[in-house]
Design an enzyme around this catalytic site. Structure first.
Site, mmCIF file in Angstrom:
data_model
loop_
_atom_site.group_PDB
_atom_site.id
_atom_site.type_symbol
_atom_site.label_atom_id
_atom_site.label_comp_id
_atom_site.label_asym_id
_atom_site.label_seq_id
_atom_site.Cartn_x
_atom_site.Cartn_y
_atom_site.Cartn_z
ATOM 1 N N HIS A 118 0.759 -1.116 -0.071
ATOM 2 C CA HIS A 118 -0.014 0.003 0.018
ATOM 3 C C HIS A 118 0.731 1.387 0.041
ATOM 4 O O HIS A 118 0.357 2.491 0.149
ATOM 5 C CB HIS A 118 -1.060 -0.090 1.212
ATOM 6 C CG HIS A 118 -2.089 -1.089 0.899
ATOM 7 N ND1 HIS A 118 -2.818 -1.445 1.987
ATOM 8 C CD2 HIS A 118 -2.351 -1.794 -0.071
ATOM 9 C CE1 HIS A 118 -3.667 -2.364 1.611
ATOM 10 N NE2 HIS A 118 -3.462 -2.589 0.600
ATOM 11 N N CYS A 130 3.994 14.421 -13.406
ATOM 12 C CA CYS A 130 4.356 15.280 -14.558
ATOM 13 C C CYS A 130 5.615 14.451 -14.804
ATOM 14 O O CYS A 130 6.325 13.542 -14.396
ATOM 15 C CB CYS A 130 4.753 16.629 -13.967
ATOM 16 S SG CYS A 130 6.406 16.558 -12.632
ATOM 17 N N ASN A 216 -4.018 -13.224 15.272
ATOM 18 C CA ASN A 216 -4.937 -12.053 15.481
ATOM 19 C C ASN A 216 -5.354 -11.860 16.784
ATOM 20 O O ASN A 216 -5.856 -12.932 17.450
ATOM 21 C CB ASN A 216 -5.951 -11.917 14.281
ATOM 22 C CG ASN A 216 -6.407 -10.539 13.961
ATOM 23 O OD1 ASN A 216 -6.757 -9.782 14.726
ATOM 24 N ND2 ASN A 216 -6.254 -10.099 12.564
HETATM 25 P P1 OAD Z 1 -7.447 -3.201 10.326
HETATM 26 O O1 OAD Z 1 -7.411 -2.064 11.274
HETATM 27 O O2 OAD Z 1 -8.577 -3.559 9.210
HETATM 28 O O3 OAD Z 1 -7.089 -4.777 11.076
HETATM 29 C C1 OAD Z 1 -6.282 -4.743 12.188
HETATM 30 C C2 OAD Z 1 -6.355 -6.040 12.573
HETATM 31 O O4 OAD Z 1 -5.263 -6.240 13.636
HETATM 32 C C3 OAD Z 1 -7.765 -6.389 13.402
HETATM 33 O O5 OAD Z 1 -8.088 -7.599 13.026
HETATM 34 C C4 OAD Z 1 -7.359 -6.532 14.942
HETATM 35 O O6 OAD Z 1 -8.039 -7.456 15.531
HETATM 36 C C5 OAD Z 1 -5.982 -7.014 14.831
HETATM 37 N N1 OAD Z 1 -4.844 -6.534 16.034
HETATM 38 C C6 OAD Z 1 -5.143 -5.401 16.608
HETATM 39 N N2 OAD Z 1 -3.807 -5.409 17.540
HETATM 40 C C7 OAD Z 1 -3.576 -6.628 17.458
HETATM 41 C C8 OAD Z 1 -2.194 -7.109 18.071
HETATM 42 N N3 OAD Z 1 -1.537 -6.504 18.821
HETATM 43 N N4 OAD Z 1 -1.760 -8.371 17.754
HETATM 44 C C9 OAD Z 1 -2.411 -9.010 16.479
HETATM 45 N N5 OAD Z 1 -3.558 -8.462 15.796
HETATM 46 C C10 OAD Z 1 -3.926 -7.256 16.237
HETATM 47 O O7 OAD Z 1 -5.919 -2.943 9.657
HETATM 48 P P2 OAD Z 1 -5.511 -3.813 8.096
HETATM 49 O O8 OAD Z 1 -5.905 -5.180 7.881
HETATM 50 O O9 OAD Z 1 -4.116 -3.482 7.857
HETATM 51 O O10 OAD Z 1 -5.597 0.418 3.565
HETATM 52 O O11 OAD Z 1 -6.262 -2.902 6.945
HETATM 53 C C11 OAD Z 1 -6.001 -3.265 5.514
HETATM 54 C C12 OAD Z 1 -6.037 -1.722 4.836
HETATM 55 O O12 OAD Z 1 -7.404 -1.118 5.223
HETATM 56 C C13 OAD Z 1 -4.925 -1.032 5.399
HETATM 57 O O13 OAD Z 1 -3.642 -1.087 4.599
HETATM 58 C C14 OAD Z 1 -5.449 0.315 4.872
HETATM 59 C C15 OAD Z 1 -6.932 0.139 5.535
HETATM 60 O O14 OAD Z 1 -7.990 0.895 4.764
HETATM 61 C C16 OAD Z 1 -5.257 1.668 2.773
HETATM 62 O O15 OAD Z 1 -5.191 2.448 3.283
HETATM 63 C C17 OAD Z 1 -5.079 1.243 1.354
#
Ligand code: OAD
Length: 244
Positions: A118, A130, A216
């Site tokens: 990303h 540009c 997770n």
């Molecule tokens: P999310 O915020 O959707 O998910 C984060 C995940 O991490 C959740 O399932 C939580 O349960 C888990 N979590 C939180 N703390 C944790 C810990 N200490 N150990 C293990 N797991 C934990 O984030 P992403 O899946 O990264 O895209 O989101 C995907 C994309 O959606 C991002 O890259 C971004 C967003 O919109 C763009 O900006 C293009």
């Protein structure tokens, strides 16, 4: 924990290991996730800040949000999860990390063979692409100064070099990520597993006969598809899984 023991044994013997990470991996560093408790998308609608349309309508507003996030991330440090993965990549040439995170914390921990799906919040791009500008350039300033920042080549608007909703991922990054799905063990860590194409990678790996596992805090759509689903904190589990 039976699952952890099995996974640790498979990781020890694996030649190729691929790890997909998401915002949960940076949570212990104090970087907010997107969808969890206190997640960024719980406070603002993604479409108002993370789309090309939002930028076209109000580049200053979009940049204020990115400038705020850059400042917050600048003060954060890589945590035990970033350090464990970085150590795996340094010790084992078959380990690849694919991240959806734009925060740069894997890089700061010294991760090798990192695929950034990303983009990076620390890189800028010319909005009008540009001819004089490189595809992106680094800018580590926090705060950025006058917003919105300008392209140093044409003087037009610069944008964050991140992938917004509705935009395509860089083809070379997608290829590198897909290639890395030919592996012995595929781990999906700290991602809600709902944003594609990243969320599809675990399924490619499974089709390629990899052992698949998830770490997770809570169940995700990937949990039912993987061989081993471990509920817990990435920063506590990863370090114990693969001694380097
Ligand atoms: P999310 O915020 O959707 O998910 C984060 C995940 O991490 C959740 O399932 C939580 O349960 C888990 N979590 C939180 N703390 C944790 C810990 N200490 N150990 C293990 N797991 C934990 O984030 P992403 O899946 O990264 O895209 O989101 C995907 C994309 O959606 C991002 O890259 C971004 C967003 O919109 C763009 O900006 C293009």
């Amino acid at each position: 924990m039976q699952n952890l023991t099995v996974l640790a044994a498979r990781l020890r013997d694996a030649a190729r290991i691929t790890v997909l990470t998401g915002a949960g991996v940076s949570a212990a560093s104090g970087v907010p996730t997107f969808r969890g408790e206190n997640g960024l998308w719980r406070k603002v609608r993604a479409e108002t800040l993370a789309t090309a349309e939002a930028f076209e309508n109000d580049p200053t507003l979009v940049w204020e949000w990115y400038d705020w996030r850059r400042g917050m991330i600048r003060g954060a440090q890589p945590n035990a999860a970033h350090h464990a993965l970085a150590a795996w990549t340094r010790a084992r040439p078959g380990v690849t990390v694919i991240t959806q995170n734009v925060d740069g914390l894997h890089e700061r921990a010294g991760t090798e063979r990192l695929v950034r799906l990303h983009g990076s919040i620390w890189r800028l791009q010319c909005w009008s692409r540009c001819a004089g500008a490189p595809s992106s350039w680094e800018n580590l300033a926090t705060p950025l100064g006058t917003l919105p920042p300008r392209c140093p080549h044409c003087g037009g608007l610069a944008r964050p070099a991140v992938v917004w909703f509705g935009e395509s991922l860089d083809a070379a990054d997608v290829r590198a990520a897909t290639d890395a799905c030919v592996c012995d063990v595929f781990l999906t860590v700290g991602t809600s597993a709902i944003v594609h194409p990243a969320a599809s990678l675990v399924h490619y790996a499974r089709r390629n006969h990899a052992l698949t596992a998830e770490i997770n805090l809570e169940p995700t759509p990937a949990s039912a598809a993987v061989d081993i689903a471990i509920q817990g904190k990435a920063e506590e589990i990863l370090g114990a899984l693969l001694p380097t």
